[in-house]
Design a protein around this motif. Sequence first.
Motif, PDB file in Angstrom:
ATOM      1  N   ASP A 310       0.831  -1.201   0.000  1.00 25.68           N
ATOM      2  CA  ASP A 310       0.000   0.000   0.000  1.00 25.68           C
ATOM      3  C   ASP A 310       0.867   1.254   0.000  1.00 25.68           C
ATOM      4  OD1 ASP A 310      -2.703   1.173   0.203  1.00 25.68           O
ATOM      5  OD2 ASP A 310      -1.969   1.916   2.125  1.00 25.68           O
ATOM      6  N   LEU A 311       2.005   1.200   0.673  1.00 19.22           N
ATOM      7  CA  LEU A 311       2.931   2.334   0.682  1.00 19.22           C
ATOM      8  C   LEU A 311       3.475   2.597  -0.711  1.00 19.22           C
ATOM      9  CD1 LEU A 311       4.471   4.409   2.429  1.00 19.22           C
ATOM     10  CD2 LEU A 311       6.258   2.679   2.717  1.00 19.22           C
ATOM     11  N   VAL A 312       3.812   1.530  -1.420  1.00 23.20           N
ATOM     12  CA  VAL A 312       4.308   1.679  -2.791  1.00 23.20           C
ATOM     13  C   VAL A 312       3.200   2.204  -3.706  1.00 23.20           C
ATOM     14  CG1 VAL A 312       5.188   0.420  -4.794  1.00 23.20           C
ATOM     15  CG2 VAL A 312       6.091  -0.067  -2.522  1.00 23.20           C
ATOM     16  N   ALA A 313       1.970   1.756  -3.483  1.00 21.99           N
ATOM     17  CA  ALA A 313       0.852   2.256  -4.288  1.00 21.99           C
ATOM     18  C   ALA A 313       0.653   3.750  -4.083  1.00 21.99           C
ATOM     19  CB  ALA A 313      -0.423   1.501  -3.929  1.00 21.99           C
ATOM     20  N   HIS A 314       0.929   4.230  -2.897  1.00 21.98           N
ATOM     21  CA  HIS A 314       0.774   5.663  -2.609  1.00 21.98           C
ATOM     22  C   HIS A 314       1.931   6.481  -3.175  1.00 21.98           C
ATOM     23  CE1 HIS A 314       0.088   9.378  -0.339  1.00 21.98           C
ATOM     24  NE2 HIS A 314       1.358   9.312   0.025  1.00 21.98           N
ATOM     25  N   ALA A 315       3.155   6.034  -2.915  1.00 21.41           N
ATOM     26  CA  ALA A 315       4.331   6.843  -3.249  1.00 21.41           C
ATOM     27  C   ALA A 315       4.961   6.464  -4.586  1.00 21.41           C
ATOM     28  CB  ALA A 315       5.378   6.725  -2.135  1.00 21.41           C
ATOM     29  N   GLY A 316       4.577   5.337  -5.170  1.00 22.45           N
ATOM     30  CA  GLY A 316       5.181   4.898  -6.417  1.00 22.45           C
ATOM     31  C   GLY A 316       6.438   4.085  -6.229  1.00 22.45           C
ATOM     32  N   ALA A 317       7.024   4.121  -5.035  1.00 25.03           N
ATOM     33  CA  ALA A 317       8.245   3.375  -4.712  1.00 25.03           C
ATOM     34  C   ALA A 317       8.405   3.417  -3.205  1.00 25.03           C
ATOM     35  CB  ALA A 317       9.466   3.969  -5.407  1.00 25.03           C
ATOM     36  N   LEU A 318       9.342   2.639  -2.701  1.00 23.13           N
ATOM     37  CA  LEU A 318       9.625   2.707  -1.282  1.00 23.13           C
ATOM     38  C   LEU A 318      10.214   4.069  -0.939  1.00 23.13           C
ATOM     39  CD1 LEU A 318      11.060  -0.819  -0.497  1.00 23.13           C
ATOM     40  CD2 LEU A 318       8.923   0.149   0.293  1.00 23.13           C
TER      41      LEU A 318
END
Length: 357
Positions: A310-318
């Motif tokens: 979900d974090l990657v979905a929000h920010a596009g990457a770690l």
Amino acid sequence: MTEIEQFEEGSDDGQPLRYLAFAGGLAWILLVCAVCVTLPLYSHPSLACGLAPLVTAGVVAVVLGRVKDRYRHRAARACAVSDTVRRVLLRPLPGRIGALGLASVYRACGGRGQVGGDLYAVARTGGATRLIIGDVCGKGLPTFGDVAAVLGAFREWAPRAAGLAELSARLEESFLRHVAETDETECDKDERFVTALLLEVRDGERLARIVNHGHPPPVRARSGTVALVPGRPSPPLGLRALRGCGVIEERFELAPGDALLLYTDGLVEARDAAGRCYPLLERATAWRWIRQGAPHHEGLPDALGEILRDLVAHAGALPQDDLAMVALTRVEEPAAAALPRPAGNTRHGDTGPLRRG
């Protein structure tokens, strides 16, 4: 393969290695072209100079290949050494300790082969489990000494301190002594501090104890709902000017079946393309393991994997910052008081470039 392990695949050896691989491939292409051009001309002595591109391309290909192999070998050794040092410092958390089930995930801002400023550890004392999660001011290698100092003090005093207030005072004392022994200017020493959260869960008691040294508050999941654990923060460790403020120990209910998420600011400060920070509570309501109720302690690694996706979905990457998370749940019956062998739920190192699944 657990969901956390999916984030460890595809680790990158670094931009220079990609450049070397590209250069090596280009050299081989030049070699093939040189052979195709030179062979028809080789039967004519007057055109013997056509061998020059062939020889040159071959030498370049061999040299670049050797350089690439040497760089790859050194990069692998550096990553192995860094991973070993980090695993010694950030020991894997057990999957079960006392009345708690645990899982954790850690990633330094520079990816694999880097050392970050986030930290966590767990210890047993009598009939209670004590845990710390923290974030040293700064990033990367310069924070390594401060991380080691805090973790060393915690592992020494967590099993011995009478309570969290005494443990907090011992950590403060040890950290200030460590800072005083470093070769830095007084100005630099005044700017070194650690945000930390201390947690104590006693076997058979529903009330957990917490001391928050300026750290992001934990998230408690209960019956499909999520909320921040309320409380008043104490000053971060190492801020001498605020030492007179004292330590505030508070209590909150952690019933069997409740889950708790401890994290560093690398989670909540991850930004999307528009610059918006990760809305933790808003996104948490959509997590599958929240909607289905707090997971059994064996499902905690999958819960952390869902948060990472979900974090990657929000920010596009770690995120580019250090990131550490510890998920825990209270189980009905406490395990043995001694620390068990690690259950393999802790994951370290570079998660590599991630793509949305």
